[in-house]
Design an enzyme around this catalytic site. Sequence first.
Site, PDB file in Angstrom:
ATOM      1  N   ASP A 310       0.831  -1.269  -0.228  1.00  0.00           N
ATOM      2  CA  ASP A 310      -0.126   0.011   0.044  1.00  0.00           C
ATOM      3  C   ASP A 310       1.047   1.321  -0.091  1.00  0.00           C
ATOM      4  OD1 ASP A 310      -2.617  -1.186   0.138  1.00  0.00           O
ATOM      5  OD2 ASP A 310      -2.086  -1.878   2.118  1.00  0.00           O
ATOM      6  N   LEU A 395      -6.896   2.574   3.925  1.00  0.00           N
ATOM      7  CA  LEU A 395      -6.484   2.212   2.606  1.00  0.00           C
ATOM      8  C   LEU A 395      -7.717   0.919   2.153  1.00  0.00           C
ATOM      9  CD1 LEU A 395      -3.276   1.951   3.717  1.00  0.00           C
ATOM     10  CD2 LEU A 395      -3.387   2.844   1.584  1.00  0.00           C
ATOM     11  N   TYR A 398      -9.312  -1.258   4.716  1.00  0.00           N
ATOM     12  CA  TYR A 398      -8.957  -1.298   6.093  1.00  0.00           C
ATOM     13  C   TYR A 398      -8.471   0.084   6.671  1.00  0.00           C
ATOM     14  CZ  TYR A 398      -8.248  -6.324   7.527  1.00  0.00           C
ATOM     15  OH  TYR A 398      -8.594  -7.546   7.771  1.00  0.00           O
ATOM     16  N   TYR A 400      -5.600   1.877   9.555  1.00  0.00           N
ATOM     17  CA  TYR A 400      -4.437   1.481  10.187  1.00  0.00           C
ATOM     18  C   TYR A 400      -4.744   2.907  11.164  1.00  0.00           C
ATOM     19  CZ  TYR A 400      -3.347  -1.804   6.886  1.00  0.00           C
ATOM     20  OH  TYR A 400      -3.252  -3.241   6.219  1.00  0.00           O
ATOM     21  N   ASP A 462      15.869   4.289  12.304  1.00  0.00           N
ATOM     22  CA  ASP A 462      17.479   4.992  12.163  1.00  0.00           C
ATOM     23  C   ASP A 462      17.632   5.385  13.606  1.00  0.00           C
ATOM     24  OD1 ASP A 462      19.942   5.625  11.650  1.00  0.00           O
ATOM     25  OD2 ASP A 462      19.341   7.521  10.603  1.00  0.00           O
ATOM     26  N   ASP A 464      19.968   6.296  16.803  1.00  0.00           N
ATOM     27  CA  ASP A 464      21.341   6.559  16.845  1.00  0.00           C
ATOM     28  C   ASP A 464      21.553   6.801  18.461  1.00  0.00           C
ATOM     29  OD1 ASP A 464      21.901   7.125  14.135  1.00  0.00           O
ATOM     30  OD2 ASP A 464      21.938   9.175  14.181  1.00  0.00           O
ATOM     31  N   ASP A 607      27.068   3.165  11.608  1.00  0.00           N
ATOM     32  CA  ASP A 607      25.718   3.913  11.664  1.00  0.00           C
ATOM     33  C   ASP A 607      24.766   3.001  11.015  1.00  0.00           C
ATOM     34  OD1 ASP A 607      23.531   5.811  11.595  1.00  0.00           O
ATOM     35  OD2 ASP A 607      24.605   7.157  10.105  1.00  0.00           O
TER      36      ASP A 607
END
Length: 650
Positions: A310, A395, A398, A400, A462, A464, A607
């Site tokens: 989607d 969507l 459905y 979410y 991500d 850190d 990283d």
Amino acid sequence: MNTSILAILFLIQCVFTLGLHFHPLDPLTPQEINKTSFIVKKSHLGNLKDLTFHYLDLEEPNKSHVLQWLSPNPSKKPPPPRRRSFVVVRAGGQTYELIIDLITSKIASSRIYTGHGFPSFTFIELFKASKLPLTYPPFKKSILDRSLNISEVSCIPFTVGWYGETTTRRELKASCFYRDGSVNVFTRPIEGITITIDVDSMQVVKYSDRFRKPLPEKEGNDFRTKHKPFPFSCNVSDTGFKILGNRVKWANWKFHVGFTARAGVTISTASVLDPRTKRFRRVMYRGHVSETFVPYMDPTYEWYYRTFMDIGEFGFGRSAVNLQPLIDCPQNAAFFDGHVAGPDGTAQKMTNVMCVFEKNGYGASFRHTEINVPGQVITSGEAEISLVVRMVATLGNYDYIVDWEFKKNGAIRVGVDLTGVLEVKATSYTSNEQITENVYGTLVAKNTIAVNHDHYLTYYLDLDVDGNGNSLVKAKLKTVRVTDVNKTSSRRKSYWTVVKETAKTEADGRVRLGSEPVELLIVNPNKKTKIGNTVGYRLIPEHLPATSLLTDDDYPEIRAGYTKYPVWVTAYDRSERWAGGFYSDRSRGDDGLAVWSSRNREIENKDIVMWYNVGFHHIPYQEDFPVMPTLHGGFTLRPSNFFDNDPLIG
């Protein structure tokens, strides 16, 4: 004009056009979207046929530059990252990628994309495809032959995936439904008809009417509540957080909130206050839902292709709904608007697509009663108050509900609630005792089968943790036999201990859960607590996540290979954000998370990015009809030796 003067001028521009609280990861403003569109239309592409904008977003700036700009040390603050937009348009049957420099108002780069897959569909394309069958003579005849009224028919276009074809075109398959007074459109499918549409020419290229099934009844399928909605209240202060532009400050947290057409809500540069040093420490640079995968488990001609991705095919942000005060968000909520580019490239405002609010969990963040102090009973604790950032995307059938929840103990709880209506097919069966074949689902009402399916939401995280140099550590719980009873003076025969393994490469970063007891941590091997423990955050799943049961050679699985593992850890690359690949419509699995991970790059003290799949195998039940009660999944990122003690105590 030299670059330093240009940077100063741009900084002044940012202050006036983006506000005093400018952040390098701020979404494109309406002015920037329209400026990008104007530059593209003034180029040679403006003369091509059917110029359509499919993607228009901020080009991901250099991460190190962003972090330097956000550094609290004003003497080391560099010029702000250049504001650039990344654009994908289609014209003349081809896909073009452009980068627009918003400082110089010039095209920085332009190329024709020649790889596999196509960009997401625009709303106009989906709307036109939904109306096309209603004027198509063979379809009108099929409706007439079924003694149905064409004015009561709604058609919904579905993406078609890829099944080994050497050449592909942009296609949709339309399935149609008979309303006849019902508002629950998906519950009344007109079974047996499949309409294949070439999107670029907007023509029906294949039509099939193979059989007929009785229409499910319209009585009893209304999803609207018969009860007066109960106002949503959290019973907490409405002054507990501050919003400065797209920056949010609350309790011991500060972070940036964004909104894009593809990802929807994004959380960036999240940092938590250390109560000992009184300084903010980095936790997460960027987090958002990267892709969804919803394959249905019916291999028949009318259903086999229903394997939706989607986010790449439609867009989570484009599907975001206007949040309703006191229903979706409580009375103390603050609302955010979003801006996306329309098919013609002009900015479109999406009102109230995100909300932020304090939440009372009606539990304890901690508590303890001590009865061992002579003459005293000492009880202490603190109520569980958190801050929630919410978005709802619808969507198709459905809904979410996506939450990012920040806690005062330094944890981030990420949750998704699935609700909406089931995707069903019509059948002649009215009782389960009549069924003698595999119907690939559950009979949930007369003449109504809800098809088995999966849901996967892949999160891009991500992290850190106290800096960029991070590692994945698997803390495995191992059973140990007590062998030297005399030495230990113990009558025990066994105990468990922790064996820690540090992942070296991306192959080690692909993790299955459930086969052995293990805790997964993202640690910073360069930072220690005062007593010498390595600082980190650990991943706590809220339930054992589902992984794909499809075979490796099945075409949907080739496209969505990232669903084979619930956890992946990869080396950071700013171009690698979409687990199913950037061009996921009709993709072939040659781009995306599984491909990136196969490069087997080093991930120790690097990283790195964690990807987590919140997965569900959904066997429908009668209670899921006519509307599905909310099904919850998620995970928590919790500090683990990150602080010197409980941050709630200070």
